[in-house]
Structures are given as structure tokens and as C-alpha cells.
Motif scaffolding. Structure first.
Motif, short mmCIF file in Angstrom:
data_model
loop_
_atom_site.label_atom_id
_atom_site.label_comp_id
_atom_site.label_asym_id
_atom_site.label_seq_id
_atom_site.Cartn_x
_atom_site.Cartn_y
_atom_site.Cartn_z
N GLU A 282 41.43 32.73 38.14
CA GLU A 282 42.40 32.29 37.15
C GLU A 282 42.54 33.32 36.03
O GLU A 282 41.58 33.65 35.33
N THR B 95 39.62 37.69 43.59
CA THR B 95 40.84 38.48 43.40
C THR B 95 41.92 37.63 42.76
O THR B 95 42.73 38.10 41.96
N ASP B 96 41.91 36.33 43.12
CA ASP B 96 42.89 35.36 42.62
C ASP B 96 42.27 34.50 41.52
O ASP B 96 42.78 33.43 41.21
N ASP C 281 45.29 28.02 42.62
CA ASP C 281 45.47 29.31 43.29
C ASP C 281 46.90 29.81 43.11
O ASP C 281 47.86 29.05 43.16
N ILE C 282 47.02 31.12 42.93
CA ILE C 282 48.36 31.71 42.87
C ILE C 282 48.97 31.79 44.26
O ILE C 282 50.17 31.57 44.45
N SER D 292 35.58 38.29 39.20
CA SER D 292 36.82 38.67 38.53
C SER D 292 36.54 39.00 37.07
O SER D 292 35.49 38.64 36.54
N GLN E 298 39.08 37.18 48.56
CA GLN E 298 40.40 36.76 48.09
C GLN E 298 40.29 35.76 46.93
O GLN E 298 41.24 35.61 46.18
N ALA F 175 40.10 29.43 42.76
CA ALA F 175 40.51 30.40 41.75
C ALA F 175 39.72 30.19 40.47
O ALA F 175 39.56 31.13 39.69
N LYS G 169 45.11 31.70 50.87
CA LYS G 169 43.99 32.57 51.27
C LYS G 169 43.71 32.32 52.73
O LYS G 169 43.17 31.28 53.12
#
Length: 398
Positions: A270, A267-268, A151-152, A383, A264, A177, A155
Motif C-alpha cells: 500500500e 511490490t504492490d 491490491d492495485i 516495500s 508481487q 498489499a 497477482k
């Protein structure tokens, strides 16, 4: 940002050296009083040891703790993995003398599959976390950081609501992610509330909420061995048990919060540059709409089109056509970011540059697809598929 944390929960997240990076990798969350606990789990036939343990314990009337490690999935690790998962619960209990029992503890793991847990590090991390437990905002955020892998960012979501004359709080943390194609919940998610729920009520509400949120997200469609979502409710908000009306009101808040938290994750995703929201309506049933939205969201051609900011509507309507459920082709209608591209089974003239710019200039791409005149509707979030995703996952373990 102020988070509305449920009464009677304490949190900690520490770095135990499981991750080579030194980042936080052990999280402990404890309820000061027994809590009703519920869980939903991966539908993969290959499951991690913590999933087996938690499945056997939930629903649970008197849960006290959840312990989580990141950096190692403890999956495909046989009898040793099962023993290690049980040992993690025993270590938690040993930090509280006779106040917490091993069977009152739930455990989760996430990370690389097929490696045994470094139990000396895990034990030291659990004991350190137990010594740092706190009900503060920072402790909550530390706990959310301790469950992350690729994960960046963290969450989290919280909310406070008035139900039946009392203030009720709900908090949730999640991670994920990549390897996101759940068929129950998500990679890892913990939701905590001070609402007065029985274990049976919590299990029902969690299953329904997961089906409207985490079951409707994906990144690349890969269902993990470790997917776990748990809900703990300790009743510390006070007051009598919820009436039927109050239960329904709480369930609405829970579902909305789970949707907020679930979104979330893609959205995140990879390497992701866009969150794609696929809204399907007009299907014969919710189940049909679910199949169509999932099929469209899973299409690599749709995902790469969004990455390239290409309003290629043919990829979307054709994906709907092979979803395996009835659609009314003459009534098919499609909009991207509110721009009508296809209506009543026929293409429309539209400004392709403007449509492309609407994708490029917005993090979220909204796909609205009507497939007939039925009442069935469902929304799926995914994503886009990027070069960065391919590069990251081709090098993940090497």
C-alpha cells in the motif's frame, strides 16, 4: 500473456455485493477429480474462522474445491463466524449434488475484521460462481480478481515444465498489499497443479516453499488473522507417482514460482514506490541470516530512507547489529544496487548522488549485506514506507 493452467481445474470470480464498490468478491476454484491438498496458516493467536476450518482439514487426500470471499475477513466473529465458514462449504457442495462433499471444500476470507458475513450475498455469489466455472484464461483471471482487497492489481503466475517425461503445470493466485508480516505464508494464496502428489508430499513441499518465499516478505510487519496458503494437486498430468528425483525437481519449480508470486505482494504494498530486496550472506546459519534480513527489512528507518532515495547505509548496518544474532563487525560489507558503501567494517568513499539516482530510477532497491564468512544466507522482500501508506491506513475503516 498466455497462462499455462493445470489440467482438470475450473475457475470463476464474481461480484456478489459484499464490497460496496461492486468489484468481484467471490471466487470458486474446483478440481474435476479429487486432489491432494495442503495448507500453511497464520501464526497469529487470533485467527479467523476459515483458518480454523482449513487447519482441521489439511492435509487432505480428496479435496475438490476452494471458495474465497473478499471484503469481509470473517475474523473475531465467534460461533456465528465458524458456522458461516462451514456454511460456505455446504453451499459449494449443494451446487454439485452428491459429487462434492462439504468436507472436501476449503474456505478463505479476507477484508475488514469483526464484521459478520452477509450470508445471503455470499450464498448468491457462490451459486453464481458455480454456474460460471470454466477452465479458460479469463476465468482464471476472474478468480484472481475476486480475492483482492486493497491490491492495485491481480497477482498471478503460472509455469509449465517437463518432469519424468510428462508436462506438468502449476498456477498460483495471491492477494495482499497491507497487513503483511507473515509467519507461514501470506495473506491469501492458492497454488494448483496437475502433478501427481500425495497429501503428505504436498504438505512437505508447501511448507518448504512457503519458508523460502512468503515467509520472507513484509510490508509493515503486521501478521494477519487470516493468512492462508493452500496447494491442490490433482494428478491429471498423468503418469506414475514422482520418483524422489522428480519430486525434488518439482519442488524447485514450486519454490521458484512461489518466490515470483510472493514478490508481487510487497511490490504492490500500500502506497509503495519501491520493492526492497535484502540479501544477507556470511551468517553462521540460515536461521541467523533470516533474522538479520527480516530485521533490516522491518526497519522503518531503512524503509523511509529508500522512499527518500537516501543511501543511508548507517541505518542498514545498525539494524543488522540489533538483530540479536552474532555478526563479524570487522567483516561487514554493504552494497546498494551494486554500489559498495561499506567494506570490512569501514565506510567507503562513494558518489552519493549516483547512489541516490540508482534508487530513484529503479523500482527495486537491492541491499546486499555480508555479515561474516559463514554459509548462512537468506533474502527478504519488503516495500518502502511512504506518506501514502500512512494516509491510506489512517482512513481504512472510516
Amino acid at each position: 500473456m498466455t497462462h499455462h493452467l493445470p489440467v482438470g481445474f475450473r475457475f470463476a470470480g464474481v461480484g456478489a455485493g459484499i464490497k460496496a464498490s461492486g468489484k468481484k468478491d467471490v471466487t470458486l476454484i474446483v478440481s474435476d477429480t479429487p486432489a491432494a491438498a495442503a495448507g500453511v496458516y497464520t501464526q497469529n493467536q487470533v485467527v479467523a474462522a476459515p483458518v480454523v476450518l482449513c487447519r482441521g482439514r489439511t492435509p487432505l487426500n480428496d479435496a475438490r474445491a476452494v471458495v474465497i470471499n473478499s471484503g469481509n475477513a470473517n475474523a473475531c466473529t465467534g460461533a456465528q463466524g465458524a458456522a458461516d465458514a462451514a456454511r460456505m462449504c455446504e453451499i459449494v457442495a449443494s451446487c454439485y449434488a452428491s459429487d462434492v462433499q462439504p468436507e472436501q471444500t476449503l474456505v478463505m476470507s479476507t477484508g475488514v475484521i469483526g464484521h459478520f458475513l452477509p450470508m445471503e450475498k455470499v450464498e448468491a455469489g457462490i451459486r453464481q460462481a458455480a454456474s460460471q466455472l470454466d477452465g479458460s484464461q479469463q476465468a482464471f483471471l476472474d478468480a484472481s480478481d475476486g480475492i483482492l482487497t486493497t491490491d492495485i492489481g491481480r497477482k498471478v503466475t503460472t509455469r509449465e515444465c517437463r518432469i519424468g517425461g510428462r508436462t506438468v503445470r502449476i498456477a498460483g493466485i495471491a492477494k495482499g498489499a497491507g497487513m503483511i508480516g507473515p509467519n507461514m505464508a501470506t495473506m491469501l494464496c492458492c497454488v494448483f497443479t496437475d502433478a501427481p502428489l500425495s497429501a503428505a508430499q504436498a504438505q512437505h513441499m508447501l511448507s518448504v516453499a512457503a519458508n523460502k518465499s512468503f515467509n520472507n516478505i513484509s510490508v509493515e510487519g503486521h501478521t494477519s488473522t487470516n493468512d492462508t496458503m493452500v496447494l491442490l494437486a490433482n494428478g491429471q498430468a498423468g503418469g506414475a507417482e514422482f520418483s524422489d528425483r522428480e519430486q525434488a525437481e518439482f519442488a524447485e519449480h514450486l519454490e521458484a514460482m512461489c518466490i515470483e508470486l510472493a514478490k508481487q505482494i510487497p511490490t504492490d504494498g500500500e502506497g509503495a514506490t519501491h520493492l526492497i530486496e535484502v540479501r544477507v550472506s556470511g551468517a553462521a546459519s540460515e536461521a541467523d541470516a533470516r533474522k538479520i534480513s527480516h530485521t533490516v527489512a522491518s526497519s522503518n528507518l531503512v524503509k523511509t530512507a529508500v522512499y527518500g532515495c537516501d543511501p543511508n547505509w548507517g541505518r542498514i548496518v545498525s539494524a543488522a547489529g540489533y538483530a540479536g544474532v552474532p555478526i563479524e563487525s570487522p567483516k561487514l560489507c554493504l552494497k546498494i544496487n551494486g554500489i559498495a558503501l561499506f567494506e570490512n567494517g569501514e565506510p567507503l568513499a562513494f558518489d552519493a548522488k549516483a547512489a541516490s539516482a540508482s534508487i530513484k530510477n529503479n523500482r527495486t532497491t537491492l541491499v546486499e549485506l555480508a555479515v561474516g564468512q559463514g554459509d548462512g544466507a537468506c533474502t527478504h522482500w519488503t516495500s518502502d514506507l511512504t506518506v501514502a501508506y500512512v494516509e491510506f491506513n489512517s482512513e481504512y475503516t472510516t
